[in-house]
Design a protein around this motif. Structure first.
Motif, PDB file in Angstrom:
ATOM      1  N   SER A 275      -6.528   6.743   1.269  1.00  0.00           N
ATOM      2  CA  SER A 275      -6.122   6.762   2.668  1.00  0.00           C
ATOM      3  C   SER A 275      -6.185   5.350   3.218  1.00  0.00           C
ATOM      4  CB  SER A 275      -7.038   7.666   3.495  1.00  0.00           C
ATOM      5  OG  SER A 275      -6.882   9.011   3.102  1.00  0.00           O
ATOM      6  N   TYR A 276      -5.355   5.101   4.216  1.00  0.00           N
ATOM      7  CA  TYR A 276      -5.268   3.773   4.810  1.00  0.00           C
ATOM      8  C   TYR A 276      -5.575   3.838   6.297  1.00  0.00           C
ATOM      9  CZ  TYR A 276      -2.873   2.784   0.449  1.00  0.00           C
ATOM     10  OH  TYR A 276      -2.569   2.661  -0.875  1.00  0.00           O
TER      11      TYR A 276
ATOM     12  N   SER B 277       7.653   4.462  11.135  1.00  0.00           N
ATOM     13  CA  SER B 277       7.052   5.589  11.859  1.00  0.00           C
ATOM     14  C   SER B 277       6.402   6.570  10.897  1.00  0.00           C
ATOM     15  CB  SER B 277       8.105   6.300  12.708  1.00  0.00           C
ATOM     16  OG  SER B 277       8.528   5.461  13.752  1.00  0.00           O
ATOM     17  N   PHE B 278       7.055   6.810   9.784  1.00  0.00           N
ATOM     18  CA  PHE B 278       6.531   7.694   8.743  1.00  0.00           C
ATOM     19  C   PHE B 278       5.184   7.169   8.245  1.00  0.00           C
ATOM     20  CE2 PHE B 278       6.883   9.672   4.429  1.00  0.00           C
ATOM     21  CZ  PHE B 278       7.132  10.974   4.826  1.00  0.00           C
ATOM     22  N   ILE B 279       5.109   5.862   8.004  1.00  0.00           N
ATOM     23  CA  ILE B 279       3.864   5.224   7.558  1.00  0.00           C
ATOM     24  C   ILE B 279       2.799   5.348   8.642  1.00  0.00           C
ATOM     25  CG2 ILE B 279       2.780   3.004   6.994  1.00  0.00           C
ATOM     26  CD1 ILE B 279       5.528   2.259   5.662  1.00  0.00           C
ATOM     27  N   TRP B 280       3.180   5.063   9.892  1.00  0.00           N
ATOM     28  CA  TRP B 280       2.227   5.085  10.999  1.00  0.00           C
ATOM     29  C   TRP B 280       1.650   6.477  11.231  1.00  0.00           C
ATOM     30  CZ3 TRP B 280       2.695   0.322  10.266  1.00  0.00           C
ATOM     31  CH2 TRP B 280       2.104  -0.630  11.080  1.00  0.00           C
ATOM     32  N   LYS B 281       2.396   7.503  10.844  1.00  0.00           N
ATOM     33  CA  LYS B 281       1.901   8.879  10.974  1.00  0.00           C
ATOM     34  C   LYS B 281       1.024   9.272   9.785  1.00  0.00           C
ATOM     35  CE  LYS B 281       5.878  10.410  13.618  1.00  0.00           C
ATOM     36  NZ  LYS B 281       7.140  11.169  13.571  1.00  0.00           N
ATOM     37  N   GLY B 282       0.859   8.343   8.839  1.00  0.00           N
ATOM     38  CA  GLY B 282       0.029   8.624   7.671  1.00  0.00           C
ATOM     39  C   GLY B 282       0.722   9.458   6.618  1.00  0.00           C
ATOM     40  N   GLN B 283       2.047   9.536   6.702  1.00  0.00           N
ATOM     41  CA  GLN B 283       2.793  10.384   5.778  1.00  0.00           C
ATOM     42  C   GLN B 283       3.297   9.639   4.547  1.00  0.00           C
ATOM     43  OE1 GLN B 283       5.620  11.863   8.630  1.00  0.00           O
ATOM     44  NE2 GLN B 283       4.362  13.643   9.069  1.00  0.00           N
ATOM     45  N   SER B 284       3.052   8.342   4.471  1.00  0.00           N
ATOM     46  CA  SER B 284       3.457   7.581   3.293  1.00  0.00           C
ATOM     47  C   SER B 284       2.216   6.944   2.679  1.00  0.00           C
ATOM     48  CB  SER B 284       4.450   6.480   3.662  1.00  0.00           C
ATOM     49  OG  SER B 284       4.753   5.699   2.534  1.00  0.00           O
TER      50      SER B 284
ATOM     51  N   MET C  80       2.275  -0.235   0.984  1.00  0.00           N
ATOM     52  CA  MET C  80       1.076  -0.519   1.772  1.00  0.00           C
ATOM     53  C   MET C  80       0.566  -1.925   1.477  1.00  0.00           C
ATOM     54  SD  MET C  80       1.017   2.094   3.624  1.00  0.00           S
ATOM     55  CE  MET C  80      -0.491   1.912   4.544  1.00  0.00           C
ATOM     56  N   LYS C  81       0.675  -2.372   0.225  1.00  0.00           N
ATOM     57  CA  LYS C  81       0.273  -3.737  -0.119  1.00  0.00           C
ATOM     58  C   LYS C  81       1.173  -4.748   0.591  1.00  0.00           C
ATOM     59  CE  LYS C  81      -0.313  -6.987  -3.948  1.00  0.00           C
ATOM     60  NZ  LYS C  81      -0.092  -8.077  -3.048  1.00  0.00           N
TER      61      LYS C  81
END
Length: 66
Positions: A3-4, A35-42, A48-49
């Protein structure tokens, strides 16, 4: 499961004065992808790196130990 900490990413983005659209362009992504990343879905580790790098962070800085 990895998790990030999206809050750390958000703070770094705001400190740079970047919009999510600007960040998306810098990464070669679309705004919906951010937005997908910010919602924790990616959880794509390479994305992420790259995200951490472009915001001046290390991946270790944004990992959440579960």
């Amino acid at each position: 499961m990895i998790s990030y900490d999206i809050n750390k990413l958000e703070r770094a983005r705001r400190l740079k004065g970047w919009s999510k659209a600007h960040l998306a362009r810098a990464l070669g992504l679309t705004p919906p992808a951010i937005s997908f990343i910010w919602k924790g879905q990616s959880k794509n580790s390479e994305t992420m790196k790259q995200l951490a790098d472009i915001l001046g962070l290390k991946v270790e800085d944004i990992l959440i130990d579960e």
